[in-house]
Design an enzyme around this catalytic site. Sequence first.
Site, mmCIF file in Angstrom:
data_model
loop_
_atom_site.group_PDB
_atom_site.id
_atom_site.type_symbol
_atom_site.label_atom_id
_atom_site.label_comp_id
_atom_site.label_asym_id
_atom_site.label_seq_id
_atom_site.Cartn_x
_atom_site.Cartn_y
_atom_site.Cartn_z
ATOM 1 N N GLY A 67 0.905 -1.068 0.245
ATOM 2 C CA GLY A 67 -0.059 -0.220 -0.027
ATOM 3 C C GLY A 67 0.806 1.223 0.092
ATOM 4 N N VAL A 71 1.354 3.551 2.308
ATOM 5 C CA VAL A 71 2.387 3.637 3.680
ATOM 6 C C VAL A 71 3.449 2.544 3.449
ATOM 7 C CG1 VAL A 71 2.268 3.755 6.201
ATOM 8 C CG2 VAL A 71 0.492 4.955 4.958
ATOM 9 N N ARG A 90 -6.693 2.857 18.425
ATOM 10 C CA ARG A 90 -6.103 4.130 19.317
ATOM 11 C C ARG A 90 -6.669 4.582 20.493
ATOM 12 N NH1 ARG A 90 -6.126 7.141 13.430
ATOM 13 N NH2 ARG A 90 -4.434 5.958 12.505
ATOM 14 N N CYS A 149 -2.072 10.628 11.151
ATOM 15 C CA CYS A 149 -1.072 11.566 10.740
ATOM 16 C C CYS A 149 -1.513 12.968 11.135
ATOM 17 C CB CYS A 149 -0.870 11.190 9.130
ATOM 18 S SG CYS A 149 -2.311 11.148 8.221
ATOM 19 N N SER A 191 -2.748 12.459 -0.267
ATOM 20 C CA SER A 191 -2.059 11.171 0.072
ATOM 21 C C SER A 191 -2.701 10.565 1.392
ATOM 22 C CB SER A 191 -0.520 10.852 0.155
ATOM 23 O OG SER A 191 -0.077 12.084 0.900
ATOM 24 N N HIS A 235 1.244 17.293 5.505
ATOM 25 C CA HIS A 235 0.053 17.890 6.125
ATOM 26 C C HIS A 235 0.724 18.899 6.813
ATOM 27 C CE1 HIS A 235 -2.553 14.476 5.451
ATOM 28 N NE2 HIS A 235 -2.608 14.156 6.322
ATOM 29 N N ASN A 246 3.276 13.183 5.840
ATOM 30 C CA ASN A 246 2.266 12.493 6.503
ATOM 31 C C ASN A 246 2.344 10.976 6.269
ATOM 32 O OD1 ASN A 246 1.530 13.686 3.669
ATOM 33 N ND2 ASN A 246 -0.140 12.164 3.814
#
Length: 354
Positions: free
Chosen positions: A12, A14, A100, A130, A160, A261, A334
């Site tokens: 992917g 990331v 998280r 991010c 992204s 970002h 990011n």
Amino acid sequence: KSPTLALVGATGAVGTVMIDIINGRESVPWGEIRLIASARSAGKKLMVRGEEHTVVELTPEAFDGVDVAMFDVPDEVSARWAPVAAERGAVAVDNSGAFRMDDEVPLVVPEVNADKVSRRPKGIIANPNCTTLSMMAALGALHREFGLTELVVASYQAASGAGQDGIDRLYAELEAVSGKGLGNKAGDVRHALEAAGLPLADSPFAGTPLAMNVVPSAGSYKGDGWFSEELKVRNESRKILGISDLKVSATCVRVPVVTTHSLAVHATFSSEVTVEAAHKVFEAQPSIVLVDDPENGRFPSPAEVVGADPTYVGRVRQALDFPNTLDFFVCGDNLRKGAALNTYEVAERVAAEL
Ligand code: 2RA
């Protein structure tokens, strides 16, 4: 024996940056590095530290013998598979939103709360979103010195952040509007996109053009006017900084930037803070680059930050009408510190404990 590292979601957006980061390290603590992805990507060959690796399919057995498993996959995939990895003896370091806010899962930014890495009752450690992460090194450093009490943030988020679909859409839109004129002076890009066969309904950006535009919608709508991204900034900042009653208000906006970002931060502290003192704090933090000479046109912007590991900070100024308050601008890649790099740094900390 050196620990085994697994990368779930290796193919992917990331995951690709993660492999770049692993390849760029002078040395790594790992013995085997195992690449894992969905059945669709299994069998692909990727180079990791000079050796060809074949991507294996995500199955329970894929985690056998793994010590640390990094997850860069959608929430629902992590929710299902991170516990499987943990059951099989791995520590899962998860970059999705699935865990998280779980009280039994630490949410770690090494510069701020590295001590939380070793308290992981579920065998899972979470990596922040991010947007939150991009400002955490700066805020953590200031908080240690001056005591953060209030945080007002506006984000300028890159395409992204919405994954490969977001990147592809922005490039397609830019091509559709570039050099052709829009047929109207007002700069209404909608017709150009429809005419180029890019229906707005297909856009991952809330049915709104991103090229030559800004979109005040990030994540999913959660009611009472708030988008998920804005609530994540609030909840995750509180958890990472360990300030359960931190006052936070965020407005998250997508901008036509491919990667990096940015955030405009308005932060209030319990003690007096000056620009000079804040500069000292930033300069002492190895993962921050201070670029703050506005008189000579020097401040951070995504164009110079993309591809870099540190957080860039600039435009630091004392708020004119708010005591003990600083305004500043932060940029962070990011996909690197905002995602892959932080996950990897946590994974290396776990490896150091094994
Ligand atoms: C975004 N923060 O930028 C999200 C990605 N995790 O859309």
